[in-house]
Design a protein around this motif. Structure first.
Motif, mmCIF file in Angstrom:
data_model
loop_
_atom_site.group_PDB
_atom_site.id
_atom_site.type_symbol
_atom_site.label_atom_id
_atom_site.label_comp_id
_atom_site.label_asym_id
_atom_site.label_seq_id
_atom_site.Cartn_x
_atom_site.Cartn_y
_atom_site.Cartn_z
ATOM 1 N N ALA A 106 0.823 -1.214 0.032
ATOM 2 C CA ALA A 106 0.076 0.024 0.006
ATOM 3 C C ALA A 106 1.007 1.165 0.085
ATOM 4 O O ALA A 106 0.647 2.069 -0.748
ATOM 5 C CB ALA A 106 -0.878 0.027 1.214
ATOM 6 N N GLN A 107 1.879 1.236 0.678
ATOM 7 C CA GLN A 107 2.765 2.238 0.748
ATOM 8 C C GLN A 107 3.140 2.531 -0.563
ATOM 9 O O GLN A 107 3.574 3.728 -1.086
ATOM 10 C CB GLN A 107 3.657 2.294 2.041
ATOM 11 N N ARG A 108 3.884 1.623 -1.063
ATOM 12 C CA ARG A 108 4.722 1.687 -2.450
ATOM 13 C C ARG A 108 3.557 2.124 -3.484
ATOM 14 O O ARG A 108 3.995 3.039 -4.227
ATOM 15 C CB ARG A 108 5.132 0.278 -2.780
ATOM 16 N N GLU A 109 2.693 1.489 -3.646
ATOM 17 C CA GLU A 109 1.483 1.764 -4.642
ATOM 18 C C GLU A 109 0.937 3.457 -4.639
ATOM 19 O O GLU A 109 1.079 3.972 -5.420
ATOM 20 C CB GLU A 109 0.475 0.896 -4.622
ATOM 21 N N LEU A 110 0.697 3.753 -3.326
ATOM 22 C CA LEU A 110 0.294 5.218 -3.093
ATOM 23 C C LEU A 110 1.481 6.300 -3.393
ATOM 24 O O LEU A 110 1.190 7.176 -4.248
ATOM 25 C CB LEU A 110 0.054 5.430 -1.621
ATOM 26 N N TRP A 111 2.660 5.858 -3.122
ATOM 27 C CA TRP A 111 3.850 6.721 -3.594
ATOM 28 C C TRP A 111 4.067 6.794 -4.980
ATOM 29 O O TRP A 111 4.302 7.815 -5.637
ATOM 30 C CB TRP A 111 5.046 6.298 -2.581
ATOM 31 N N GLU A 112 4.291 5.457 -5.629
ATOM 32 C CA GLU A 112 4.490 5.415 -6.858
ATOM 33 C C GLU A 112 3.651 5.968 -7.959
ATOM 34 O O GLU A 112 3.880 6.643 -8.930
ATOM 35 C CB GLU A 112 4.681 3.821 -7.257
ATOM 36 N N GLU A 113 1.977 5.700 -7.470
ATOM 37 C CA GLU A 113 1.083 5.849 -8.616
ATOM 38 C C GLU A 113 0.706 7.536 -8.191
ATOM 39 O O GLU A 113 0.388 8.259 -9.206
ATOM 40 C CB GLU A 113 0.099 5.178 -8.359
ATOM 41 N N THR A 114 0.728 8.317 -7.091
ATOM 42 C CA THR A 114 0.421 9.537 -6.817
ATOM 43 C C THR A 114 1.439 10.521 -6.210
ATOM 44 O O THR A 114 1.112 11.607 -6.239
ATOM 45 C CB THR A 114 -0.845 9.569 -5.814
ATOM 46 N N GLY A 115 2.522 9.847 -5.747
ATOM 47 C CA GLY A 115 3.562 10.881 -5.163
ATOM 48 C C GLY A 115 3.116 11.004 -3.599
ATOM 49 O O GLY A 115 4.067 11.708 -2.960
ATOM 50 N N TYR A 116 1.975 10.597 -3.173
ATOM 51 C CA TYR A 116 1.770 10.856 -1.759
ATOM 52 C C TYR A 116 2.396 9.865 -0.801
ATOM 53 O O TYR A 116 2.506 8.563 -1.425
ATOM 54 C CB TYR A 116 0.358 10.830 -1.445
ATOM 55 N N LYS A 117 2.963 10.451 0.396
ATOM 56 C CA LYS A 117 3.358 9.467 1.417
ATOM 57 C C LYS A 117 2.459 9.787 2.440
ATOM 58 O O LYS A 117 1.918 10.908 2.719
ATOM 59 C CB LYS A 117 4.769 9.522 1.838
ATOM 60 N N ALA A 118 2.117 8.756 3.539
ATOM 61 C CA ALA A 118 1.092 8.791 4.752
ATOM 62 C C ALA A 118 2.151 8.565 5.784
ATOM 63 O O ALA A 118 2.685 7.715 5.973
ATOM 64 C CB ALA A 118 0.051 7.837 4.417
ATOM 65 N N ARG A 119 1.783 9.234 6.936
ATOM 66 C CA ARG A 119 2.221 9.160 8.343
ATOM 67 C C ARG A 119 1.565 8.138 9.176
ATOM 68 O O ARG A 119 2.037 7.641 10.092
ATOM 69 C CB ARG A 119 2.479 10.491 9.214
ATOM 70 N N ARG A 120 0.269 7.849 8.902
ATOM 71 C CA ARG A 120 -0.649 7.047 9.406
ATOM 72 C C ARG A 120 -1.411 5.952 8.657
ATOM 73 O O ARG A 120 -2.028 6.522 7.523
ATOM 74 C CB ARG A 120 -1.666 7.666 10.352
ATOM 75 N N TRP A 121 -1.446 5.010 8.938
ATOM 76 C CA TRP A 121 -2.033 3.816 8.126
ATOM 77 C C TRP A 121 -2.957 2.846 8.985
ATOM 78 O O TRP A 121 -2.513 2.795 10.110
ATOM 79 C CB TRP A 121 -0.977 3.120 7.471
ATOM 80 N N ALA A 122 -3.930 2.457 8.438
ATOM 81 C CA ALA A 122 -4.933 1.546 8.984
ATOM 82 C C ALA A 122 -5.585 0.602 8.047
ATOM 83 O O ALA A 122 -5.929 0.999 6.989
ATOM 84 C CB ALA A 122 -6.219 2.208 9.721
ATOM 85 N N LYS A 123 -5.367 -0.793 8.446
ATOM 86 C CA LYS A 123 -5.839 -1.976 7.559
ATOM 87 C C LYS A 123 -7.531 -1.940 7.878
ATOM 88 O O LYS A 123 -7.722 -2.365 9.037
ATOM 89 C CB LYS A 123 -5.475 -3.108 7.824
ATOM 90 N N ALA A 124 -8.461 -1.626 7.002
ATOM 91 C CA ALA A 124 -9.753 -1.762 7.085
ATOM 92 C C ALA A 124 -10.359 -3.258 7.104
ATOM 93 O O ALA A 124 -11.152 -3.768 7.962
ATOM 94 C CB ALA A 124 -10.512 -0.966 6.435
ATOM 95 N N GLY A 125 -9.869 -4.083 6.169
ATOM 96 C CA GLY A 125 -10.377 -5.276 5.988
ATOM 97 C C GLY A 125 -10.003 -5.873 4.458
ATOM 98 O O GLY A 125 -9.009 -5.345 4.001
ATOM 99 N N ILE A 126 -10.724 -7.016 4.216
ATOM 100 C CA ILE A 126 -10.451 -7.441 2.968
ATOM 101 C C ILE A 126 -11.680 -7.711 2.266
ATOM 102 O O ILE A 126 -12.743 -7.826 2.692
ATOM 103 C CB ILE A 126 -9.727 -8.772 3.180
ATOM 104 N N MET A 127 -11.545 -7.914 0.931
ATOM 105 C CA MET A 127 -12.432 -8.447 -0.110
ATOM 106 C C MET A 127 -12.130 -9.116 -1.142
ATOM 107 O O MET A 127 -10.797 -9.165 -1.392
ATOM 108 C CB MET A 127 -13.224 -6.874 -0.743
#
Length: 205
Positions: A106-127
């Motif tokens: 998730a961290q890699r994809e967000l950074w690669e695709e959008t340029g954003y990095k996040a200081r906080r993360w939370a796993k909501a669930g799966i589908m």
């Protein structure tokens, strides 16, 4: 007694005995193996003893990120999806690399695709987005306290990044402009989170 007076049927429990529903694999064959997906055709035994064929795609799994900006808007993408021949509105997402954990992906994809990095993360669930013909599981991640840098798209990857409110996404879904199922599930989870019904357990990155 009217139909409305009848007691509600109990909800099914996913953990109830299911031997009378299960299909057992007799033989499994790879029909095609590509860059990251595999097509298999299996022969199975049905619960009543008869045999049947099952064709399905083996997928490595993926993540989707609901990235929240300080103004309440969400980081979104527009990307052309060849199988459906349409440019789709989506939350950032991507497949897991071999041996990669969900958060790292998730961290890699967000950074690669959008340029954003996040200081906080939370796993909501799966589908399971396509249970009839694929093994794919998508992990739903929330990202907060974003900072913007330079994005690093994969070779041959083209997409637009923009921001939108949840209300705008809901309008686009109602009007048929937003039809991506993983994004719709993310919108539902976000709505429940903002209403205080589905809390998240945040971790610092």
């Amino acid at each position: 007694m009217s139909r409305s007076d009848l007691p509600a049927a109990p909800l099914p429990d996913a953990h109830l005995p299911d031997a009378h529903l299960r299909e057992e694999t007799i033989e499994s064959n790879t029909v095609y193996k590509g860059h990251f997906i595999e097509l298999r055709r299996d022969r199975v035994q049905l619960p009543d003893g008869r045999e049947a064929a099952r064709e399905y795609v083996v997928h490595p799994g993926a993540v989707m990120i609901v990235a929240m900006l300080p103004d309440g808007k969400l980081v979104m993408e527009r990307q052309y999806r060849y199988p459906v021949g349409q440019t789709m509105i989506e939350f950032p997402a991507g497949k897991l690399d071999a041996g990669e954990g969900g958060l790292a992906c998730a961290q890699r994809e967000l950074w690669e695709e959008t340029g954003y990095k996040a200081r906080r993360w939370a796993k909501a669930g799966i589908m399971h987005p396509v249970i009839g013909y694929a093994t794919e599981i998508i992990e739903i991640w929330f990202a907060d306290e974003l900072t913007l840098g330079e994005r690093h798209l994969d070779d041959g990857e083209f997409l637009d990044v923009f921001s939108a409110t949840l209300s705008e996404l809901e309008d686009w879904m109602r009007d048929g402009q937003l039809t991506d199922v993983k994004t719709i599930v993310g919108m539902m989870w976000l709505s429940k989170f903002r209403a205080g019904a589905w809390p998240l357990q945040w971790v610092s990155a």
